[in-house]
Design a protein around this motif. Structure first.
Motif, PDB file in Angstrom:
ATOM      1  N   ARG A 173       4.948  -7.166  -7.137  1.00  0.00           N
ATOM      2  CA  ARG A 173       3.645  -7.127  -7.808  1.00  0.00           C
ATOM      3  C   ARG A 173       3.412  -5.828  -8.567  1.00  0.00           C
ATOM      4  O   ARG A 173       2.432  -5.708  -9.310  1.00  0.00           O
ATOM      5  N   GLY A 174       4.257  -4.853  -8.338  1.00  0.00           N
ATOM      6  CA  GLY A 174       4.104  -3.587  -9.032  1.00  0.00           C
ATOM      7  C   GLY A 174       2.859  -2.821  -8.627  1.00  0.00           C
ATOM      8  O   GLY A 174       2.218  -2.160  -9.446  1.00  0.00           O
ATOM      9  N   ILE A 175       2.506  -2.907  -7.326  1.00  0.00           N
ATOM     10  CA  ILE A 175       1.301  -2.235  -6.840  1.00  0.00           C
ATOM     11  C   ILE A 175       1.635  -1.408  -5.598  1.00  0.00           C
ATOM     12  O   ILE A 175       2.647  -1.642  -4.933  1.00  0.00           O
ATOM     13  N   VAL A 176       0.761  -0.464  -5.292  1.00  0.00           N
ATOM     14  CA  VAL A 176       0.900   0.349  -4.084  1.00  0.00           C
ATOM     15  C   VAL A 176       0.264  -0.401  -2.915  1.00  0.00           C
ATOM     16  O   VAL A 176      -0.866  -0.871  -3.022  1.00  0.00           O
ATOM     17  N   ILE A 177       0.987  -0.516  -1.809  1.00  0.00           N
ATOM     18  CA  ILE A 177       0.491  -1.252  -0.640  1.00  0.00           C
ATOM     19  C   ILE A 177       0.585  -0.368   0.599  1.00  0.00           C
ATOM     20  O   ILE A 177       1.598   0.315   0.806  1.00  0.00           O
ATOM     21  N   PHE A 178      -0.475  -0.406   1.414  1.00  0.00           N
ATOM     22  CA  PHE A 178      -0.537   0.399   2.632  1.00  0.00           C
ATOM     23  C   PHE A 178      -0.456  -0.501   3.867  1.00  0.00           C
ATOM     24  O   PHE A 178      -0.978  -1.614   3.876  1.00  0.00           O
ATOM     25  N   SER A 179       0.171   0.007   4.904  1.00  0.00           N
ATOM     26  CA  SER A 179       0.171  -0.674   6.198  1.00  0.00           C
ATOM     27  C   SER A 179      -1.050  -0.220   6.990  1.00  0.00           C
ATOM     28  O   SER A 179      -1.821   0.640   6.544  1.00  0.00           O
ATOM     29  N   ASP A 180      -1.238  -0.788   8.183  1.00  0.00           N
ATOM     30  CA  ASP A 180      -2.191  -0.246   9.131  1.00  0.00           C
ATOM     31  C   ASP A 180      -1.586   1.034   9.721  1.00  0.00           C
ATOM     32  O   ASP A 180      -0.468   1.429   9.379  1.00  0.00           O
ATOM     33  N   PHE A 181      -2.302   1.666  10.629  1.00  0.00           N
ATOM     34  CA  PHE A 181      -1.738   2.816  11.333  1.00  0.00           C
ATOM     35  C   PHE A 181      -0.615   2.333  12.245  1.00  0.00           C
ATOM     36  O   PHE A 181      -0.754   1.329  12.946  1.00  0.00           O
ATOM     37  N   LEU A 182       0.482   3.053  12.254  1.00  0.00           N
ATOM     38  CA  LEU A 182       1.631   2.729  13.093  1.00  0.00           C
ATOM     39  C   LEU A 182       1.758   3.758  14.205  1.00  0.00           C
ATOM     40  O   LEU A 182       1.626   4.963  13.968  1.00  0.00           O
TER      41      LEU A 182
ATOM     42  N   TYR B 254       9.180   4.139   0.625  1.00  0.00           N
ATOM     43  CA  TYR B 254       7.961   4.292   1.415  1.00  0.00           C
ATOM     44  C   TYR B 254       7.789   5.743   1.841  1.00  0.00           C
ATOM     45  O   TYR B 254       8.751   6.522   1.895  1.00  0.00           O
ATOM     46  N   LYS B 255       6.541   6.081   2.141  1.00  0.00           N
ATOM     47  CA  LYS B 255       6.191   7.373   2.717  1.00  0.00           C
ATOM     48  C   LYS B 255       5.187   7.115   3.833  1.00  0.00           C
ATOM     49  O   LYS B 255       4.577   6.039   3.890  1.00  0.00           O
ATOM     50  N   THR B 256       5.002   8.096   4.707  1.00  0.00           N
ATOM     51  CA  THR B 256       4.045   7.930   5.798  1.00  0.00           C
ATOM     52  C   THR B 256       3.121   9.141   5.884  1.00  0.00           C
ATOM     53  O   THR B 256       3.501  10.258   5.561  1.00  0.00           O
ATOM     54  N   TYR B 257       1.898   8.891   6.359  1.00  0.00           N
ATOM     55  CA  TYR B 257       0.905   9.958   6.471  1.00  0.00           C
ATOM     56  C   TYR B 257      -0.232   9.442   7.347  1.00  0.00           C
ATOM     57  O   TYR B 257      -0.533   8.250   7.347  1.00  0.00           O
ATOM     58  N   GLY B 258      -0.864  10.353   8.092  1.00  0.00           N
ATOM     59  CA  GLY B 258      -1.935   9.933   8.987  1.00  0.00           C
ATOM     60  C   GLY B 258      -3.235  10.680   8.806  1.00  0.00           C
ATOM     61  O   GLY B 258      -4.115  10.607   9.666  1.00  0.00           O
ATOM     62  N   GLY B 259      -3.377  11.413   7.711  1.00  0.00           N
ATOM     63  CA  GLY B 259      -4.624  12.132   7.464  1.00  0.00           C
ATOM     64  C   GLY B 259      -4.485  13.636   7.526  1.00  0.00           C
ATOM     65  O   GLY B 259      -5.278  14.374   6.951  1.00  0.00           O
ATOM     66  N   TYR B 260      -3.444  14.117   8.219  1.00  0.00           N
ATOM     67  CA  TYR B 260      -3.112  15.539   8.245  1.00  0.00           C
ATOM     68  C   TYR B 260      -1.622  15.640   8.584  1.00  0.00           C
ATOM     69  O   TYR B 260      -1.009  14.694   9.079  1.00  0.00           O
ATOM     70  N   ASP B 261      -1.034  16.791   8.315  1.00  0.00           N
ATOM     71  CA  ASP B 261       0.423  16.911   8.361  1.00  0.00           C
ATOM     72  C   ASP B 261       1.035  16.631   9.727  1.00  0.00           C
ATOM     73  O   ASP B 261       2.155  16.138   9.813  1.00  0.00           O
TER      74      ASP B 261
ATOM     75  N   GLN C 133       0.461   7.073  11.950  1.00  0.00           N
ATOM     76  CA  GLN C 133       0.500   7.208  10.499  1.00  0.00           C
ATOM     77  C   GLN C 133       0.541   5.849   9.809  1.00  0.00           C
ATOM     78  O   GLN C 133       1.009   4.862  10.365  1.00  0.00           O
ATOM     79  N   MET C 134       0.034   5.826   8.573  1.00  0.00           N
ATOM     80  CA  MET C 134       0.172   4.663   7.699  1.00  0.00           C
ATOM     81  C   MET C 134       1.469   4.801   6.895  1.00  0.00           C
ATOM     82  O   MET C 134       1.904   5.909   6.600  1.00  0.00           O
ATOM     83  N   ALA C 135       2.027   3.676   6.526  1.00  0.00           N
ATOM     84  CA  ALA C 135       3.134   3.662   5.574  1.00  0.00           C
ATOM     85  C   ALA C 135       2.588   3.195   4.231  1.00  0.00           C
ATOM     86  O   ALA C 135       1.781   2.266   4.178  1.00  0.00           O
ATOM     87  N   VAL C 136       3.004   3.861   3.161  1.00  0.00           N
ATOM     88  CA  VAL C 136       2.658   3.413   1.816  1.00  0.00           C
ATOM     89  C   VAL C 136       3.950   2.996   1.129  1.00  0.00           C
ATOM     90  O   VAL C 136       4.957   3.706   1.176  1.00  0.00           O
ATOM     91  N   PHE C 137       3.920   1.825   0.526  1.00  0.00           N
ATOM     92  CA  PHE C 137       5.087   1.299  -0.178  1.00  0.00           C
ATOM     93  C   PHE C 137       4.843   1.412  -1.675  1.00  0.00           C
ATOM     94  O   PHE C 137       3.831   0.922  -2.188  1.00  0.00           O
ATOM     95  N   LEU C 138       5.787   2.062  -2.364  1.00  0.00           N
ATOM     96  CA  LEU C 138       5.647   2.336  -3.793  1.00  0.00           C
ATOM     97  C   LEU C 138       6.631   1.466  -4.570  1.00  0.00           C
ATOM     98  O   LEU C 138       7.810   1.388  -4.219  1.00  0.00           O
ATOM     99  N   PRO C 139       6.164   0.815  -5.634  1.00  0.00           N
ATOM    100  CA  PRO C 139       6.972  -0.173  -6.345  1.00  0.00           C
ATOM    101  C   PRO C 139       8.315   0.328  -6.854  1.00  0.00           C
ATOM    102  O   PRO C 139       9.303  -0.380  -6.817  1.00  0.00           O
TER     103      PRO C 139
END
Length: 251
Positions: A22-31, A51-58, A63-69
């Motif tokens: 779809r060519g969009i950025v998609i986030f998971s729930d917190f893992l 993908y990258k992961t982040y939970g609000g601070y380093d 953390q959530m995973a973000v998937f980039l097209p």
């Protein structure tokens, strides 16, 4: 992997596929730690997008995973909000724990996967949540255990936030996982080994089951139900060949 873990892996792979197609950025729930380990150990060729992961601070644990097209630059923000919870009256406030805050959220019908880290400092709680639920939680979280509380969204937290920690120094015979954990926690080497072999220890989000795993500077070690430490590195070497090291134990 068991059935539940296999289903999670398929879900993560599917999110990657959707982001790519779809060519969009998609986030998971917190893992959680185990779920992050599944993500990180899944063969990279199974993911169609990075993908990258982040939970609000380093130093976040959940953390959530973000998937980039694709490899192009995307301007995005993780859909994470921070709710600050303080007692309505400090005089009558209880000493609330992580479990108390989590229980109050569960009583509101919030799924655990929608909530990230919960940090308790003095008489204040910081709750990292999915953005879509922030207002609902802020409006409805009025009591934690028996303490009446006030809430606010996104106040008082810096991007470079780091939880409080105790700095520990000591000597070890080698920079093995079990040696460093034995310095940080008042447990025997056999009990430390049992924790590792039981699948309760993660290094940088990856499950480690070998007590001889060699740590690198700045590794973050999480032990289920015991907390986290950061291995800072070797300070010096003694004449007997032992290493003086420094670790930060988060409290």
């Amino acid at each position: 992997m068991n059935k539940e873990e296999s289903m999670l892996q398929k879900r993560l792979v599917e999110l990657s596929r959707l982001a790519y197609n779809r060519g969009i950025v998609i986030f998971s729930d917190f893992l959680n730690l185990n779920e992050l380990n599944i993500l990180h150990t899944t063969p990279k060729d199974m993911f169609l997008s990075q993908y990258k992961t982040y939970g609000g601070y380093d130093l976040s644990e959940r953390q959530m995973a973000v998937f980039l097209p694709d490899a192009l630059y995307y301007d995005y923000e993780y859909p994470i909000q921070i709710i600050e919870v303080t007692p309505s009256s400090k005089r009558f406030a209880e000493n609330l724990t992580h479990r108390d805050y989590l229980g109050a959220l569960m009583n509101l019908g919030i799924e655990r996967s929608k909530v990230g880290d919960i940090i308790v400092e003095d008489q204040k709680g910081l709750i990292f949540v999915k953005e879509e639920l922030a207002e609902y939680i802020a409006d409805n979280l009025t009591v934690v255990r028996h303490t009446n509380v006030n809430t606010s969204i996104g106040k008082g937290v810096k991007v470079d936030y780091e939880p409080r920690f105790e700095e520990l120094k000591g000597t070890v015979s080698s920079i093995r996982l079990d040696s460093v954990l034995a310095l940080a926690y008042p447990l025997s080497r056999s009990k430390i080994t049992a924790q590792i072999e039981a699948g309760k220890v993660f290094v940088n989000g990856k499950l480690i089951t070998s007590n001889g795993y060699r740590l690198k500077d700045n590794d973050i070690i999480s032990v289920r139900k015991m907390g986290r430490i950061a291995y800072d590195g070797i300070l010096s070497e003694t004449k007997k060949g032992r290493y003086l090291i420094s670790v930060r134990k988060y409290i």
